[in-house]
Design a protein around this motif. Structure first.
Motif, PDB file in Angstrom:
ATOM      1  N   PHE A 195      -8.587   2.799   2.687  1.00 58.17           N
ATOM      2  CA  PHE A 195      -7.644   2.699   4.042  1.00 58.17           C
ATOM      3  C   PHE A 195      -8.567   2.699   5.250  1.00 58.17           C
ATOM      4  O   PHE A 195      -8.275   3.247   6.564  1.00 58.17           O
ATOM      5  CB  PHE A 195      -6.700   3.834   4.047  1.00 58.17           C
ATOM      6  CG  PHE A 195      -5.827   3.702   2.818  1.00 58.17           C
ATOM      7  CD1 PHE A 195      -4.707   2.889   2.997  1.00 58.17           C
ATOM      8  CD2 PHE A 195      -5.590   4.735   2.010  1.00 58.17           C
ATOM      9  CE1 PHE A 195      -3.895   2.727   1.973  1.00 58.17           C
ATOM     10  CE2 PHE A 195      -4.690   4.588   1.132  1.00 58.17           C
ATOM     11  CZ  PHE A 195      -3.772   3.617   0.815  1.00 58.17           C
ATOM     12  N   GLY A 237     -10.028   0.386   6.925  1.00 54.28           N
ATOM     13  CA  GLY A 237      -9.533  -0.397   7.909  1.00 54.28           C
ATOM     14  C   GLY A 237      -8.149  -0.147   8.894  1.00 54.28           C
ATOM     15  O   GLY A 237      -8.372   0.091  10.270  1.00 54.28           O
ATOM     16  N   TRP A 238      -7.568   0.606   8.213  1.00 53.60           N
ATOM     17  CA  TRP A 238      -6.567   1.340   8.837  1.00 53.60           C
ATOM     18  C   TRP A 238      -7.034   2.502   9.787  1.00 53.60           C
ATOM     19  O   TRP A 238      -6.341   2.675  10.988  1.00 53.60           O
ATOM     20  CB  TRP A 238      -5.478   1.989   8.006  1.00 53.60           C
ATOM     21  CG  TRP A 238      -4.174   0.947   7.397  1.00 53.60           C
ATOM     22  CD1 TRP A 238      -4.374   0.270   6.089  1.00 53.60           C
ATOM     23  CD2 TRP A 238      -3.161   0.509   8.279  1.00 53.60           C
ATOM     24  NE1 TRP A 238      -3.311  -0.449   6.126  1.00 53.60           N
ATOM     25  CE2 TRP A 238      -2.630  -0.406   7.351  1.00 53.60           C
ATOM     26  CE3 TRP A 238      -2.712   0.623   9.405  1.00 53.60           C
ATOM     27  CZ2 TRP A 238      -1.517  -1.321   7.656  1.00 53.60           C
ATOM     28  CZ3 TRP A 238      -1.537  -0.193   9.784  1.00 53.60           C
ATOM     29  CH2 TRP A 238      -1.089  -1.170   8.966  1.00 53.60           C
ATOM     30  N   TYR A 239      -7.791   3.327   9.316  1.00 51.81           N
ATOM     31  CA  TYR A 239      -8.522   4.236  10.139  1.00 51.81           C
ATOM     32  C   TYR A 239      -9.097   3.793  11.641  1.00 51.81           C
ATOM     33  O   TYR A 239      -8.923   4.312  12.549  1.00 51.81           O
ATOM     34  CB  TYR A 239      -9.181   5.095   9.133  1.00 51.81           C
ATOM     35  CG  TYR A 239      -8.894   6.051   8.329  1.00 51.81           C
ATOM     36  CD1 TYR A 239      -7.624   6.688   8.654  1.00 51.81           C
ATOM     37  CD2 TYR A 239      -9.177   5.882   7.077  1.00 51.81           C
ATOM     38  CE1 TYR A 239      -6.780   7.193   7.717  1.00 51.81           C
ATOM     39  CE2 TYR A 239      -8.641   6.658   6.004  1.00 51.81           C
ATOM     40  CZ  TYR A 239      -7.360   7.467   6.331  1.00 51.81           C
ATOM     41  OH  TYR A 239      -6.669   8.330   5.418  1.00 51.81           O
ATOM     42  N   LYS A 277      -8.525   0.930  12.909  1.00 56.84           N
ATOM     43  CA  LYS A 277      -7.413   0.276  13.815  1.00 56.84           C
ATOM     44  C   LYS A 277      -6.796   1.595  14.654  1.00 56.84           C
ATOM     45  O   LYS A 277      -6.601   1.408  15.809  1.00 56.84           O
ATOM     46  CB  LYS A 277      -6.469  -0.432  13.106  1.00 56.84           C
ATOM     47  CG  LYS A 277      -6.729  -1.699  12.457  1.00 56.84           C
ATOM     48  CD  LYS A 277      -5.964  -2.580  11.628  1.00 56.84           C
ATOM     49  CE  LYS A 277      -6.383  -3.790  10.935  1.00 56.84           C
ATOM     50  NZ  LYS A 277      -5.288  -4.355  10.189  1.00 56.84           N
ATOM     51  N   ILE A 278      -6.441   2.575  14.039  1.00 59.56           N
ATOM     52  CA  ILE A 278      -5.850   3.593  14.550  1.00 59.56           C
ATOM     53  C   ILE A 278      -6.947   4.161  15.590  1.00 59.56           C
ATOM     54  O   ILE A 278      -6.586   4.640  16.758  1.00 59.56           O
ATOM     55  CB  ILE A 278      -5.360   4.642  13.612  1.00 59.56           C
ATOM     56  CG1 ILE A 278      -4.355   4.431  13.000  1.00 59.56           C
ATOM     57  CG2 ILE A 278      -5.160   6.046  14.389  1.00 59.56           C
ATOM     58  CD1 ILE A 278      -3.867   4.965  11.696  1.00 59.56           C
TER      59      ILE A 278
END
Length: 71
Positions: free
Chosen positions: A3, A5-7, A9-10
């Motif tokens: 994850f 990529g999500w981290y 982005k966040i």
């Protein structure tokens, strides 16, 4: 690692929101207003009127201080 990529982005989104808030506060003069308000508050707290109000609101304060000195 799944994850990441999500981290990223966040983290980027949070940084952008924080930067936008800071720019807004600088643009509107927020820090200047807060500085003036805080200095007025400190000036009031050290004034004789404020000290008289503190003493009037807590008449037992001196007794408490004397009791602590004795122990």
């Amino acid at each position: 690692m799944r994850f990441v990529g999500w981290y990223v982005k966040i983290a980027l989104g949070s940084a952008m929101v924080g930067a936008a808030m800071e720019l807004f506060m600088i643009h509107t003069g927020f820090y200047d207003k807060v500085t003036v308000i805080e200095s007025e508050k400190r000036a009031w707290e050290t004034s004789p009127e404020a000290q008289a109000i503190k003493d009037a609101l807590n008449p037992w304060r001196k007794q408490d201080e004397e009791a602590q000195k004795k122990t």
